[in-house]
Every structure is written in C-alpha cells, then in structure tokens.
Design a protein around this motif. Structure first.
Motif, PDB file in Angstrom:
ATOM      1  N   ALA A   1     103.966  50.565 100.895  1.00 25.12           N
ATOM      2  CA  ALA A   1     104.968  50.481  99.775  1.00 25.12           C
ATOM      3  C   ALA A   1     104.788  49.437  98.839  1.00 25.12           C
ATOM      4  CB  ALA A   1     106.847  50.111 100.317  1.00 25.12           C
ATOM      5  N   LEU A   2     104.803  49.180  98.094  1.00 27.23           N
ATOM      6  CA  LEU A   2     104.286  47.965  97.144  1.00 27.23           C
ATOM      7  C   LEU A   2     105.924  47.031  96.748  1.00 27.23           C
ATOM      8  CD1 LEU A   2     101.588  46.559  95.572  1.00 27.23           C
ATOM      9  CD2 LEU A   2     102.395  48.055  93.923  1.00 27.23           C
ATOM     10  N   PHE A   3     105.639  45.707  96.950  1.00 26.64           N
ATOM     11  CA  PHE A   3     106.285  45.111  96.486  1.00 26.64           C
ATOM     12  C   PHE A   3     106.470  43.931  95.586  1.00 26.64           C
ATOM     13  CE2 PHE A   3     108.096  47.242 101.141  1.00 26.64           C
ATOM     14  CZ  PHE A   3     109.651  47.105 100.693  1.00 26.64           C
ATOM     15  N   GLU A   4     107.680  43.023  94.942  1.00 30.84           N
ATOM     16  CA  GLU A   4     107.296  41.795  93.995  1.00 30.84           C
ATOM     17  C   GLU A   4     106.518  40.963  94.813  1.00 30.84           C
ATOM     18  OE1 GLU A   4     111.027  41.612  91.607  1.00 30.84           O
ATOM     19  OE2 GLU A   4     110.592  43.760  90.531  1.00 30.84           O
ATOM     20  N   ASP A   5     107.362  40.709  96.143  1.00 29.21           N
ATOM     21  CA  ASP A   5     106.846  39.426  95.865  1.00 29.21           C
ATOM     22  C   ASP A   5     106.855  39.049  97.649  1.00 29.21           C
ATOM     23  OD1 ASP A   5     109.299  39.113  97.207  1.00 29.21           O
ATOM     24  OD2 ASP A   5     109.947  38.347  95.000  1.00 29.21           O
ATOM     25  N   GLU A   6     106.153  38.129  98.920  1.00 28.31           N
ATOM     26  CA  GLU A   6     106.664  38.724  99.831  1.00 28.31           C
ATOM     27  C   GLU A   6     108.069  38.621 101.214  1.00 28.31           C
ATOM     28  OE1 GLU A   6     103.969  36.057 103.818  1.00 28.31           O
ATOM     29  OE2 GLU A   6     103.981  35.172 101.596  1.00 28.31           O
ATOM     30  N   ALA A   7     108.420  38.242  99.975  1.00 33.27           N
ATOM     31  CA  ALA A   7     109.888  37.925 100.763  1.00 33.27           C
ATOM     32  C   ALA A   7     110.547  38.858 100.556  1.00 33.27           C
ATOM     33  CB  ALA A   7     110.927  37.074  99.928  1.00 33.27           C
ATOM     34  N   ALA A   8     110.727  39.807 100.008  1.00 31.53           N
ATOM     35  CA  ALA A   8     110.922  41.443  99.485  1.00 31.53           C
ATOM     36  C   ALA A   8     110.569  42.299 100.456  1.00 31.53           C
ATOM     37  CB  ALA A   8     110.977  41.921  97.645  1.00 31.53           C
ATOM     38  N   ALA A   9     109.642  42.364 100.710  1.00 34.12           N
ATOM     39  CA  ALA A   9     108.328  43.319 101.611  1.00 34.12           C
ATOM     40  C   ALA A   9     108.045  42.689 102.963  1.00 34.12           C
ATOM     41  CB  ALA A   9     106.888  42.719 101.292  1.00 34.12           C
ATOM     42  N   GLU A  10     109.048  41.005 103.734  1.00 39.48           N
ATOM     43  CA  GLU A  10     109.655  40.884 104.708  1.00 39.48           C
ATOM     44  C   GLU A  10     110.352  41.405 105.135  1.00 39.48           C
ATOM     45  OE1 GLU A  10     109.052  36.801 104.843  1.00 39.48           O
ATOM     46  OE2 GLU A  10     106.360  36.969 105.431  1.00 39.48           O
ATOM     47  N   ARG A  11     111.488  41.452 104.071  1.00 41.28           N
ATOM     48  CA  ARG A  11     112.672  42.067 104.546  1.00 41.28           C
ATOM     49  C   ARG A  11     112.733  43.246 104.323  1.00 41.28           C
ATOM     50  NH1 ARG A  11     116.206  44.467 101.041  1.00 41.28           N
ATOM     51  NH2 ARG A  11     118.502  44.047 100.726  1.00 41.28           N
ATOM     52  N   ALA A  12     112.330  44.073 103.627  1.00 45.98           N
ATOM     53  CA  ALA A  12     112.082  46.040 104.137  1.00 45.98           C
ATOM     54  C   ALA A  12     111.543  45.595 105.820  1.00 45.98           C
ATOM     55  CB  ALA A  12     110.950  46.741 103.127  1.00 45.98           C
ATOM     56  N   ALA A  13     110.981  44.782 105.683  1.00 49.98           N
ATOM     57  CA  ALA A  13     110.070  45.688 107.038  1.00 49.98           C
ATOM     58  C   ALA A  13     110.749  45.402 108.345  1.00 49.98           C
ATOM     59  CB  ALA A  13     109.241  44.648 107.313  1.00 49.98           C
ATOM     60  N   THR A  14     111.323  43.940 107.601  1.00 52.79           N
ATOM     61  CA  THR A  14     112.718  43.689 109.508  1.00 52.79           C
ATOM     62  C   THR A  14     113.414  44.500 109.393  1.00 52.79           C
ATOM     63  OG1 THR A  14     112.015  41.206 108.437  1.00 52.79           O
ATOM     64  CG2 THR A  14     114.047  41.916 109.872  1.00 52.79           C
ATOM     65  N   LEU A  15     114.154  44.893 108.057  1.00 47.49           N
ATOM     66  CA  LEU A  15     115.586  45.779 108.109  1.00 47.49           C
ATOM     67  C   LEU A  15     115.307  47.457 108.922  1.00 47.49           C
ATOM     68  CD1 LEU A  15     117.167  45.208 104.954  1.00 47.49           C
ATOM     69  CD2 LEU A  15     118.019  43.721 106.726  1.00 47.49           C
ATOM     70  N   LEU A  16     114.360  47.650 108.583  1.00 48.80           N
ATOM     71  CA  LEU A  16     113.378  49.232 108.940  1.00 48.80           C
ATOM     72  C   LEU A  16     113.532  49.082 110.145  1.00 48.80           C
ATOM     73  CD1 LEU A  16     111.094  50.476 105.830  1.00 48.80           C
ATOM     74  CD2 LEU A  16     113.380  51.018 106.895  1.00 48.80           C
ATOM     75  N   LEU A  17     112.563  47.782 111.055  1.00 52.56           N
ATOM     76  CA  LEU A  17     112.403  48.434 112.052  1.00 52.56           C
ATOM     77  C   LEU A  17     113.262  47.958 113.038  1.00 52.56           C
ATOM     78  CD1 LEU A  17     108.985  46.761 111.948  1.00 52.56           C
ATOM     79  CD2 LEU A  17     108.692  48.742 112.583  1.00 52.56           C
ATOM     80  N   ALA A  18     114.324  46.997 112.590  1.00 53.69           N
ATOM     81  CA  ALA A  18     115.686  46.392 113.457  1.00 53.69           C
ATOM     82  C   ALA A  18     117.142  48.199 113.930  1.00 53.69           C
ATOM     83  CB  ALA A  18     116.406  46.103 112.886  1.00 53.69           C
ATOM     84  N   GLN A  19     116.044  49.221 112.631  1.00 55.25           N
ATOM     85  CA  GLN A  19     116.960  50.185 113.078  1.00 55.25           C
ATOM     86  C   GLN A  19     116.907  51.494 114.172  1.00 55.25           C
ATOM     87  OE1 GLN A  19     119.890  51.057 110.506  1.00 55.25           O
ATOM     88  NE2 GLN A  19     118.568  48.664 110.280  1.00 55.25           N
ATOM     89  N   ASP A  20     118.085  51.638 114.356  1.00 55.99           N
ATOM     90  CA  ASP A  20     118.071  52.456 115.726  1.00 55.99           C
ATOM     91  C   ASP A  20     117.352  53.842 115.374  1.00 55.99           C
ATOM     92  OD1 ASP A  20     119.607  50.566 117.556  1.00 55.99           O
ATOM     93  OD2 ASP A  20     121.081  51.169 116.848  1.00 55.99           O
ATOM     94  N   TRP A  21     117.221  54.265 114.291  1.00 55.52           N
ATOM     95  CA  TRP A  21     116.745  55.817 114.159  1.00 55.52           C
ATOM     96  C   TRP A  21     115.051  55.535 113.533  1.00 55.52           C
ATOM     97  CZ3 TRP A  21     114.839  56.572 109.435  1.00 55.52           C
ATOM     98  CH2 TRP A  21     114.964  55.184 108.372  1.00 55.52           C
ATOM     99  N   THR A  22     114.931  54.521 113.603  1.00 58.47           N
ATOM    100  CA  THR A  22     113.446  54.066 113.206  1.00 58.47           C
ATOM    101  C   THR A  22     112.702  54.262 114.669  1.00 58.47           C
ATOM    102  OG1 THR A  22     113.091  52.016 113.034  1.00 58.47           O
ATOM    103  CG2 THR A  22     114.228  53.066 111.037  1.00 58.47           C
ATOM    104  N   GLU A  23     113.136  54.548 115.709  1.00 58.76           N
ATOM    105  CA  GLU A  23     111.328  54.530 116.729  1.00 58.76           C
ATOM    106  C   GLU A  23     111.400  55.308 116.627  1.00 58.76           C
ATOM    107  OE1 GLU A  23     112.229  55.340 121.766  1.00 58.76           O
ATOM    108  OE2 GLU A  23     114.156  55.699 120.539  1.00 58.76           O
ATOM    109  N   GLY A  24     109.404  54.994 116.507  1.00 54.38           N
ATOM    110  CA  GLY A  24     108.168  55.254 116.246  1.00 54.38           C
ATOM    111  C   GLY A  24     108.027  55.180 115.367  1.00 54.38           C
TER     112      GLY A  24
END
Length: 297
Positions: free
Chosen positions: A65-88
C-alpha cells in the motif's frame, strides 16, 4: 516523500484488508502479490475479462500500500494490526519510496509491436523499425486497443493479410480506433468507427489525426448501410447480442471479422450467427480466437 506499507496476509484477509486500506486508511494504491512468487509454492491465478477474480489472493499474499507520507503509513499499520479480525496479518516493511520518473518508467513498458514484418504499432516516443512499411503511431490511453492484446493483434494480422481497396469499412466498438486506422492504411476508401463510449470516439478521432487518416468516428447510430468489411473486437456476450445487427451490415461478397472471443466460446458464437452467416475460427493466440464469415456475392 511517499511511503510503502508492506503486509503479509492469509487469503481469508486479503479482500477485507485491501478494502480497509483503500476505503478507510487513505492508501493511494494497493496491490496484491503471491508471497511465494519465484518459489516452488508459487500459484498461478487466472481470470477472464469482465469476470470476478477466481480468488481474492493467494494462500500467503503480500499487500503493498502506497501512502503520501510516513505518518499516514504508520497510522494505517497501527490501526490494522490492533483489530481482532486481522489475526494472521503481519507487518513486513514500512519504507520510503524513491522519487522516480514515472512517465519514463511507463514509456519503457511499451515498445513497438510487430504485427507483420512490415506492419508495426509504434508509440510516439520510439522510432519505427527500419523494416516497417506501414506504421500506426499509438500511445497507451483510456480507450482499449494498443496492439498488445492478442485479440487486437489477430484483427490487425487479418487486415494486413486481406488488404484490398474496400469501398467502406465499419469498426464497431472502435476503442482507440486502431482497427479503423489499420483498415484505412491498408486500402479502405471510407471508414466508419463507432463506439458507445464518447471517450473512445474522441480517442479514435485524435489517433486518426495523428496517423494522417480520414475516418468518420461517432456513436453507434453513425453506422449505416452495407460494408464490404465489418470489424468488431469486443467480447463474446455483446457479440452474440449484436449478431443480427453486425451480420446485417455485411454487404454481399463482404467479410465479418469478430474478436474478443475465448476458445471455449466458439460454438456459442457460431450458433448466434448461424441464422445470418457461417462463422469459422480463423486464428488463435493465447486462448483467444478470431472468427470470420463471408456473405455470398
């Protein structure tokens, strides 16, 4: 500077994670690759035009996934990995993307296309090969038809092999206008190129001007009368629905040339056109076929 987020996902998560990245987390683009590409575990996934992909991803998929800047990419990773449904789901990398000349990179992917030894499709940024006697100048654009797809190449080969002074030619579903332009370069006195998409009509007109040929481009109601040659490179379903119309355009002694057909669809097309003309398979390439018919003079 843009940043790329690289994630590893099992097949069951690919579609949901891709949708979340695109719709909710402001990714500029998302691509899915086989994480096992280049190994013995690599799997080929084949789809057909106009049909959904057979599977959303591979057993182990890499999402980029391509993002405009580092902050947007870090936010996306943090939010996704914190979800119960993204196990794996796992983070593989988060890294800057080097500035690149995207125009030059895109252009490098499109070189001259040989139709016959003397007939070539050449982008504007390339010089024609020395052996080229007929050249269509065509750059990749929004409208379908750059000469790289087997269906287009087969139509162009047929035109080159059967070139004569057609009094009229119809290109139905003209896309970029490549078949109409080829017919004009191979002896057609008058060419009608029609499409349901106004953008295709505009593209056809621009490409005809760039190639120094005269043709009449418009919406489907611009076609009328009988034509010694009727070309239609679309897909099997619309070709079947259009059978009475397209067959009706073929003049006595004229030819009908159809493409956009998979090999397994040959019998369906033959049956659809049987009340009007007898279709035969004239060419094959990479699972696609060219079907042609002639009307008795």
């Amino acid at each position: 500077m843009m940043y790329e987020l690289v994630l590893r996902a099992p097949e069951a998560l690919v579609e949901a994670v891709s949708d979340a990245l695109s719709d909710d987390l402001d990714a500029l683009s998302v691509s899915v690759e086989d994480a096992d590409a280049g190994t013995e575990a690599e799997q080929a996934l084949f789809g057909e035009p106009g049909m959904p992909a057979p599977r959303p991803g591979w057993d182990r998929s890499t999402l980029r996934a391509l993002f405009e800047d580092e902050a947007a990419a870090e936010r996306a990773a943090t939010l996704l990995l914190a979800q119960d449904w993204t196990e794996g789901l796992s983070l593989q990398a988060l890294e800057p993307v080097a500035e690149q000349d995207w125009v030059r990179i895109t252009q490098s992917q499109f070189g001259p296309v040989e139709i016959t030894p003397s007939f070539w499709i050449v982008p504007s940024w390339h010089e024609p090969p020395a052996a080229a006697e007929r050249v269509i100048r065509l750059d990749p654009g929004l409208a379908f038809g750059t000469g790289t797809h087997p269906t287009t190449r087969m139509c162009l080969r047929w035109i080159a092999a059967h070139a004569r002074s057609w009094s009229r030619v119809l290109d139905y579903g003209c896309g970029s206008g490549i078949l109409a332009i080829a017919a004009a370069l191979h002896g057609a006195a008058a060419v009608d190129a029609v499409d349901i998409d106004p953008a295709a009509v505009d593209s056809t007109r621009a490409n005809a001007t760039a190639n120094g040929v005269m043709l009449n481009a418009g919406l489907p109601d611009a076609a009328g009368g009988a034509y010694p040659l009727v070309l239609a490179n679309i897909l099997a379903t619309p070709l079947k629905l259009l059978a009475p119309l397209l067959a009706g355009f073929v003049a006595p002694g004229g030819s009908l040339v159809l493409a956009g057909i998979l090999e397994r669809q040959a019998d369906e097309l033959k049956a659809a056109y049987a009340p009007f003309l007898t279709l035969e398979v004239s060419d094959r390439e990479d699972g696609w076929i060219l079907m042609t018919a002639s009307r008795m003079a």
